[in-house]
Structure formats: C-alpha cells, structure tokens
Design a protein around this motif. Structure first.
Motif, PDB file in Angstrom:
ATOM      1  N   ASP A   1     -18.586  67.597  -6.808  1.00 43.09           N
ATOM      2  CA  ASP A   1     -17.451  67.738  -7.717  1.00 43.09           C
ATOM      3  C   ASP A   1     -16.317  66.773  -7.372  1.00 43.09           C
ATOM      4  O   ASP A   1     -15.652  66.250  -8.268  1.00 43.09           O
ATOM      5  N   ALA A   2     -16.085  66.522  -6.097  1.00 40.27           N
ATOM      6  CA  ALA A   2     -15.002  65.617  -5.705  1.00 40.27           C
ATOM      7  C   ALA A   2     -15.269  64.201  -6.208  1.00 40.27           C
ATOM      8  O   ALA A   2     -14.364  63.524  -6.722  1.00 40.27           O
ATOM      9  N   THR A   3     -16.510  63.740  -6.076  1.00 43.45           N
ATOM     10  CA  THR A   3     -16.856  62.410  -6.572  1.00 43.45           C
ATOM     11  C   THR A   3     -16.792  62.377  -8.091  1.00 43.45           C
ATOM     12  O   THR A   3     -16.295  61.407  -8.676  1.00 43.45           O
ATOM     13  N   PHE A   4     -17.277  63.433  -8.734  1.00 39.75           N
ATOM     14  CA  PHE A   4     -17.191  63.511 -10.194  1.00 39.75           C
ATOM     15  C   PHE A   4     -15.741  63.358 -10.636  1.00 39.75           C
ATOM     16  O   PHE A   4     -15.433  62.572 -11.530  1.00 39.75           O
ATOM     17  N   ASP A   5     -14.838  64.103 -10.002  1.00 34.71           N
ATOM     18  CA  ASP A   5     -13.422  64.039 -10.363  1.00 34.71           C
ATOM     19  C   ASP A   5     -12.838  62.653 -10.111  1.00 34.71           C
ATOM     20  O   ASP A   5     -12.063  62.136 -10.925  1.00 34.71           O
ATOM     21  N   ALA A   6     -13.196  62.048  -8.993  1.00 33.60           N
ATOM     22  CA  ALA A   6     -12.683  60.715  -8.671  1.00 33.60           C
ATOM     23  C   ALA A   6     -13.147  59.688  -9.704  1.00 33.60           C
ATOM     24  O   ALA A   6     -12.367  58.838 -10.152  1.00 33.60           O
ATOM     25  N   LEU A   7     -14.423  59.754 -10.088  1.00 30.42           N
ATOM     26  CA  LEU A   7     -14.944  58.802 -11.073  1.00 30.42           C
ATOM     27  C   LEU A   7     -14.415  59.098 -12.473  1.00 30.42           C
ATOM     28  O   LEU A   7     -14.160  58.170 -13.250  1.00 30.42           O
ATOM     29  N   LEU A   8     -14.233  60.368 -12.788  1.00 31.90           N
ATOM     30  CA  LEU A   8     -13.719  60.748 -14.098  1.00 31.90           C
ATOM     31  C   LEU A   8     -12.324  60.166 -14.335  1.00 31.90           C
ATOM     32  O   LEU A   8     -11.992  59.780 -15.460  1.00 31.90           O
ATOM     33  N   ALA A   9     -11.543  60.053 -13.285  1.00 27.30           N
ATOM     34  CA  ALA A   9     -10.192  59.493 -13.411  1.00 27.30           C
ATOM     35  C   ALA A   9     -10.217  58.038 -13.882  1.00 27.30           C
ATOM     36  O   ALA A   9      -9.239  57.548 -14.449  1.00 27.30           O
ATOM     37  N   HIS A  10     -11.334  57.352 -13.670  1.00 31.75           N
ATOM     38  CA  HIS A  10     -11.457  55.938 -14.056  1.00 31.75           C
ATOM     39  C   HIS A  10     -12.324  55.726 -15.289  1.00 31.75           C
ATOM     40  O   HIS A  10     -12.447  54.604 -15.784  1.00 31.75           O
ATOM     41  N   PHE A  11     -12.940  56.793 -15.783  1.00 27.14           N
ATOM     42  CA  PHE A  11     -13.861  56.682 -16.906  1.00 27.14           C
ATOM     43  C   PHE A  11     -13.127  56.217 -18.158  1.00 27.14           C
ATOM     44  O   PHE A  11     -12.045  56.704 -18.485  1.00 27.14           O
ATOM     45  N   ALA A  12     -13.734  55.262 -18.873  1.00 29.31           N
ATOM     46  CA  ALA A  12     -13.146  54.750 -20.120  1.00 29.31           C
ATOM     47  C   ALA A  12     -14.263  54.548 -21.135  1.00 29.31           C
ATOM     48  O   ALA A  12     -15.106  53.658 -20.968  1.00 29.31           O
ATOM     49  N   PRO A  13     -14.306  55.368 -22.176  1.00 36.25           N
ATOM     50  CA  PRO A  13     -15.316  55.164 -23.218  1.00 36.25           C
ATOM     51  C   PRO A  13     -15.161  53.778 -23.840  1.00 36.25           C
ATOM     52  O   PRO A  13     -14.073  53.194 -23.808  1.00 36.25           O
ATOM     53  N   PRO A  14     -16.231  53.244 -24.403  1.00 38.85           N
ATOM     54  CA  PRO A  14     -16.123  51.928 -25.044  1.00 38.85           C
ATOM     55  C   PRO A  14     -15.170  51.979 -26.238  1.00 38.85           C
ATOM     56  O   PRO A  14     -15.065  53.002 -26.913  1.00 38.85           O
ATOM     57  N   THR A  15     -14.489  50.872 -26.463  1.00 39.74           N
ATOM     58  CA  THR A  15     -13.546  50.778 -27.577  1.00 39.74           C
ATOM     59  C   THR A  15     -14.008  49.689 -28.542  1.00 39.74           C
ATOM     60  O   THR A  15     -14.726  48.762 -28.144  1.00 39.74           O
ATOM     61  N   PRO A  16     -13.573  49.758 -29.787  1.00 41.08           N
ATOM     62  CA  PRO A  16     -13.936  48.709 -30.759  1.00 41.08           C
ATOM     63  C   PRO A  16     -13.490  47.315 -30.318  1.00 41.08           C
ATOM     64  O   PRO A  16     -14.164  46.326 -30.621  1.00 41.08           O
ATOM     65  N   GLU A  17     -12.390  47.221 -29.591  1.00 35.37           N
ATOM     66  CA  GLU A  17     -11.884  45.926 -29.138  1.00 35.37           C
ATOM     67  C   GLU A  17     -12.872  45.202 -28.212  1.00 35.37           C
ATOM     68  O   GLU A  17     -12.848  43.980 -28.118  1.00 35.37           O
ATOM     69  N   GLU A  18     -13.730  45.971 -27.542  1.00 32.84           N
ATOM     70  CA  GLU A  18     -14.708  45.351 -26.638  1.00 32.84           C
ATOM     71  C   GLU A  18     -15.866  44.706 -27.395  1.00 32.84           C
ATOM     72  O   GLU A  18     -16.614  43.927 -26.817  1.00 32.84           O
ATOM     73  N   GLN A  19     -16.023  45.045 -28.647  1.00 34.54           N
ATOM     74  CA  GLN A  19     -17.021  44.457 -29.535  1.00 34.54           C
ATOM     75  C   GLN A  19     -18.460  44.605 -29.029  1.00 34.54           C
ATOM     76  O   GLN A  19     -19.261  43.665 -29.107  1.00 34.54           O
ATOM     77  N   PHE A  20     -18.780  45.785 -28.551  1.00 30.24           N
ATOM     78  CA  PHE A  20     -20.157  46.095 -28.199  1.00 30.24           C
ATOM     79  C   PHE A  20     -20.813  46.821 -29.362  1.00 30.24           C
ATOM     80  O   PHE A  20     -20.137  47.486 -30.148  1.00 30.24           O
ATOM     81  N   ASN A  21     -22.119  46.708 -29.454  1.00 30.41           N
ATOM     82  CA  ASN A  21     -22.896  47.494 -30.413  1.00 30.41           C
ATOM     83  C   ASN A  21     -23.162  48.845 -29.763  1.00 30.41           C
ATOM     84  O   ASN A  21     -24.074  48.985 -28.954  1.00 30.41           O
ATOM     85  N   VAL A  22     -22.340  49.822 -30.111  1.00 29.53           N
ATOM     86  CA  VAL A  22     -22.381  51.130 -29.458  1.00 29.53           C
ATOM     87  C   VAL A  22     -23.271  52.089 -30.226  1.00 29.53           C
ATOM     88  O   VAL A  22     -23.139  52.225 -31.447  1.00 29.53           O
ATOM     89  N   VAL A  23     -24.180  52.729 -29.492  1.00 29.23           N
ATOM     90  CA  VAL A  23     -24.991  53.815 -30.022  1.00 29.23           C
ATOM     91  C   VAL A  23     -24.490  55.067 -29.316  1.00 29.23           C
ATOM     92  O   VAL A  23     -24.713  55.234 -28.116  1.00 29.23           O
ATOM     93  N   ARG A  24     -23.779  55.920 -30.053  1.00 29.66           N
ATOM     94  CA  ARG A  24     -23.170  57.103 -29.460  1.00 29.66           C
ATOM     95  C   ARG A  24     -24.130  58.282 -29.558  1.00 29.66           C
ATOM     96  O   ARG A  24     -24.610  58.612 -30.642  1.00 29.66           O
ATOM     97  N   LEU A  25     -24.390  58.905 -28.417  1.00 25.47           N
ATOM     98  CA  LEU A  25     -25.256  60.078 -28.333  1.00 25.47           C
ATOM     99  C   LEU A  25     -24.393  61.239 -27.840  1.00 25.47           C
ATOM    100  O   LEU A  25     -24.045  61.291 -26.660  1.00 25.47           O
ATOM    101  N   GLU A  26     -24.045  62.114 -28.744  1.00 25.34           N
ATOM    102  CA  GLU A  26     -23.182  63.237 -28.386  1.00 25.34           C
ATOM    103  C   GLU A  26     -24.028  64.423 -27.994  1.00 25.34           C
ATOM    104  O   GLU A  26     -24.949  64.809 -28.710  1.00 25.34           O
ATOM    105  N   ARG A  27     -23.699  64.994 -26.824  1.00 24.02           N
ATOM    106  CA  ARG A  27     -24.429  66.154 -26.324  1.00 24.02           C
ATOM    107  C   ARG A  27     -23.450  67.156 -25.766  1.00 24.02           C
ATOM    108  O   ARG A  27     -22.464  66.785 -25.147  1.00 24.02           O
ATOM    109  N   THR A  28     -23.738  68.419 -25.969  1.00 29.68           N
ATOM    110  CA  THR A  28     -22.840  69.461 -25.450  1.00 29.68           C
ATOM    111  C   THR A  28     -23.316  69.985 -24.122  1.00 29.68           C
ATOM    112  O   THR A  28     -24.385  69.698 -23.667  1.00 29.68           O
TER     113      THR A  28
END
Length: 163
Positions: free
Chosen positions: A136-163
């Motif tokens: 959990d500590a590593t998860f929290d540390a990495l989550l603080a830096h997580f950034a979903p892709p944005t349109p400005e990055e111009q990647f072909n994004v395939v979004r897979l949403e899961r609950t």
C-alpha cells in the motif's frame, strides 16, 4: 514493402492489470511481448528493493532495449511493451520509440478504481509472496505521480474502464 507495425504500451495504476492485459494482447495479436518485470527479475534478481533501485535498473533496460525495439518495429513486427507509461515523463520514451521507428501505436489506458487495484495487489502478494514494491505504501507513493494520458500528448488512446 514491410507492413507498418504497431507499438502497444500501457498506462494504469499499480495493480490495474496491465501485465495480464499485455500478455493477452500479445497472444491475440501475434506481437512480441517485452515485460519490464520479467527483465528486472531475470537480469537483476533481488536488486529491486526500493523505488530508487527500480528507477535506475529500469532505465538501464530501456536504454539497452530501445534500438532492438525500433528494429523490430521497422521490420514490421508489432511489439507490446509491458512497461509503465503512468506519467508524462515515462511516456516520453514511448514517444521517442514511435517517432524514431515510424510505427503505429496504441496507448492502452486501464482506468481502474483505486480500491480494485489495492485488492488485486493484495491478491498478487498472497500468491507471489513478498515483493517489496507491491504494498500500500508503494501504491500511494506511485499514485501521487500518476497522470492519465491527455489529448495534448497526441497518443492513440484505447481506454479500458474497469471497476
């Protein structure tokens, strides 16, 4: 003329199922799979003990594999990279590979709830034992830096949403 290959890479929080998805994608598409976790375990057994050692050793692997990955893509072989693309900075490496190989690409964004990721990490730890960076500590540390892709990055994004 060689058919243009596709570079597939992943974005998703720790425990989102990126490796499982990458394996399935490689099998179903006939692409070459390269797994950072497998390479780290095989080349540096027991040496990834904290985030600092992970960053150093991961960087070595990326530097070493970059020309090989470009060669595969230029020869028309699609590649699935099971390496994290979870920050803008991490995605720079993928952008460099894409541009220098003139390959197609797909960024597979596994959008998974935090609690689901935490549960899957607990399940993984119970099966695989005590990986020092799957807590959990590593998860929290990495989550603080997580950034979903944005349109400005111009990647072909395939979004897979899961609950």
């Amino acid at each position: 003329m060689t058919e243009k290959a596709t570079l597939h890479f992943m974005c998703g929080k720790m425990g989102a199922g990126k490796s499982t998805f990458a394996k399935s994608l490689a099998e179903s598409s006939g692409a070459v799979l390269l797994s950072e976790d497998d390479l780290l375990r095989g080349l540096y057994p027991g040496e990834v003990t904290d985030l600092g050692s992970y960053i150093t050793l991961s960087g070595r692997i990326k530097d070493t594999l970059a020309d090989h990955i470009r060669a595969l893509l230029r020869q028309g072989m699609s590649v699935v990279l099971d390496f994290p693309g979870n920050t803008v900075n991490q995605r720079v490496w993928f952008r460099e590979l894409i541009e220098s190989s003139d390959a197609h690409h797909q960024l597979h964004y596994l959008d998974v709830l935090d609690e689901t990721c935490r549960r899957q990490l607990r399940e993984r730890r119970s099966i695989n034992g005590g990986d020092p960076l799957q807590d959990d500590a590593t998860f929290d540390a990495l989550l603080a830096h997580f950034a979903p892709p944005t349109p400005e990055e111009q990647f072909n994004v395939v979004r897979l949403e899961r609950t």
